[in-house]
Write a protein that holds these residues in place. Structure first.
Motif, mmCIF file in Angstrom:
data_model
loop_
_atom_site.group_PDB
_atom_site.id
_atom_site.type_symbol
_atom_site.label_atom_id
_atom_site.label_comp_id
_atom_site.label_asym_id
_atom_site.label_seq_id
_atom_site.Cartn_x
_atom_site.Cartn_y
_atom_site.Cartn_z
ATOM 1 N N ILE A 15 0.847 -1.200 0.000
ATOM 2 C CA ILE A 15 0.000 0.000 0.000
ATOM 3 C C ILE A 15 0.877 1.242 0.000
ATOM 4 N N ASN A 19 0.967 8.939 -2.801
ATOM 5 C CA ASN A 19 1.231 8.660 -4.222
ATOM 6 C C ASN A 19 0.698 9.740 -5.162
ATOM 7 N N CYS A 74 -7.617 1.380 2.025
ATOM 8 C CA CYS A 74 -6.459 2.097 1.477
ATOM 9 C C CYS A 74 -6.818 3.036 0.332
ATOM 10 N N ASP A 75 -7.966 2.807 -0.322
ATOM 11 C CA ASP A 75 -8.347 3.664 -1.444
ATOM 12 C C ASP A 75 -9.043 4.957 -0.995
ATOM 13 N N ILE A 76 -9.341 5.064 0.296
ATOM 14 C CA ILE A 76 -10.016 6.266 0.810
ATOM 15 C C ILE A 76 -9.008 7.071 1.615
ATOM 16 N N LYS A 77 -8.660 8.245 1.157
ATOM 17 C CA LYS A 77 -7.668 9.068 1.846
ATOM 18 C C LYS A 77 -8.176 9.485 3.227
#
Length: 407
Positions: A15, A19, A74-77
């Motif tokens: 992860i 990025n 992990c895709d949600i900040k």
């Protein structure tokens, strides 16, 4: 240990963090979790020195639960999650339920899953945090915020100030409530504690298996945290009668087991064992360098403990009444030495988890199609290391390792 859970935790090495910015080195979630717990240890030791109560066991489990939750989301900040919690509490609660449901089949330990559920409820505000945990929670949250600030400071070298301005302002505001913590003050003002963390951070830049391409690449620091988590989970599964001090010692001795490499760098196993005498010589050199470069950066009130964690790190041991390290058997750890007064450590369990981490690092890369003779040789060497009937720390290691690498 459920194979799916071990593989899920290992995803923390994949992860990526930050990025959407220029990154001078790999920033991954496992490394962040590792540095956060090193910082929590340092800040917590300052508070203990001030006679404050610190629930280390709560903090250790919090680090596991946070990593599991981060892997799922992990895709949600983080700022988006904070907005969800603040502005859409019902939806945020359903999101947490979705996370927990995803892990239910991987965590057959009902008590562990219950602790996970309670922790998620506390973090979402649905379950109150006990008053006696207030200092511990503040230490943990301060370590979380400051580890993010450290990442931002390293990113600032290669990113324009304008890109980071808002993030910096938000982080500086968020860390304000924790500035009464003495350890955090010393870190923020770049005193001795900061110099110590600077040394430890070098383990984030050191890649394991550096003689071969591998996916995902893992740092020494991230590896240490993975070993600590596996030590926690395997210890819980195979030896649930451990006293709290033993659980805590096992976790932090695993977290710090490669600390000497912050000043010696990682010496790969084939080189370490090139001659019969070399392992002992390397250990002697490591101890000398640690005493010269690392020990002066430690505060007296935690120096001896870290030396205890990193000396003879793979042996089952206690401290006798004179504060001298004494090697003992696992059976003795479970009987007459299984109490706080002896500061017990399952060093052989840490070694199993160290080998387990190396096995996972090699095996997963091979299964991704990135392989080499170093990786295949390393994997086979670890699998052959433990005999079929050998039981260590209550674990049939050969059987356990083969259950993980088989499809």
């Amino acid at each position: 240990m459920d194979k799916k859970l071990a593989l899920k935790i290992f995803e923390g090495f994949s992860i990526q963090r930050w990025n959407d910015l220029i990154r001078p080195f790999e920033l991954v979630e496992m490394d962040k979790a590792a540095e956060k717990m090193v910082l929590a240890y340092i800040i917590g030791k300052y508070e203990e020195h001030r006679k404050k109560y610190v629930d280390w066991k709560w903090m250790i489990y919090a680090s596991l639960f946070d990593l599991l939750r981060k892997i799922s989301l992990c895709d949600i900040k983080a700022p988006v999650q904070q907005m969800l919690r603040r502005e859409f509490p019902d939806e945020y609660m359903r999101l947490n339920e979705w996370v927990l449901n995803g892990y239910r089949v991987m965590i057959p330990d009902d008590d562990l899953f219950s602790e996970f559920t309670i922790y998620v409820g506390q973090q979402s505000g649905n379950i109150p945090i006990p008053t006696e945990l207030r200092t511990t929670v503040n230490i943990y949250r301060a370590a979380h915020k400051y580890s993010t600030i450290r990442e931002l400071e390293m990113l600032s070298v290669v990113n324009e100030k304008e890109r980071l301005k808002n993030i910096r302002n938000e982080l500086e505001a968020e860390i304000q409530p924790y500035l009464e913590l003495e350890g955090l003050q010393k870190l923020m003002t770049h005193q001795k504690a900061f110099d110590f963390i600077l040394k430890i951070e070098q383990l984030r830049f050191q890649t394991r298996w550096n003689q071969t391409p591998r996916v995902p690449a893992t740092s020494v620091l991230g590896h240490c945290f993975f070993v600590a988590i596996m030590t926690l989970l395997l210890g819980r599964e195979y030896n649930p009668g451990m006293c709290d001090r033993r659980v805590i010692n096992n976790f932090f001795s695993a977290l710090f087991h490669d600390l000497p490499e912050s000043v010696t760098r990682d010496i790969i196993s084939p080189v370490k064992t090139a001659t019969d005498d070399l392992p002992n010589i390397v250990k002697k050199i490591e101890d000398e360098i640690v005493n010269k470069e690392l020990v002066p950066l430690m505060e007296p009130f935690f120096e001896k403990e870290i030396i205890y964690y990193t000396s003879d790190e793979f042996t089952d041991r206690i401290l006798d009444k004179n504060g001298t390290i004494k090697h003992v058997s696992w059976e003795e750890l479970n009987t007459k030495y299984n109490s706080t007064e002896f500061d017990p450590i399952d060093g052989r369990l840490v070694r199993i988890c160290d080998h387990f981490s190396a096995l996972m690092e090699a095996d997963i890369s091979i299964k991704h199609g990135i392989t080499s003779e170093h990786l295949t040789g390393g994997r086979e060497g670890i699998l052959a290391r433990y005999s079929t009937e050998e039981i260590i720390s209550g674990i049939n290691v050969n059987e356990f390792f083969h259950s993980i690498v088989t499809e």
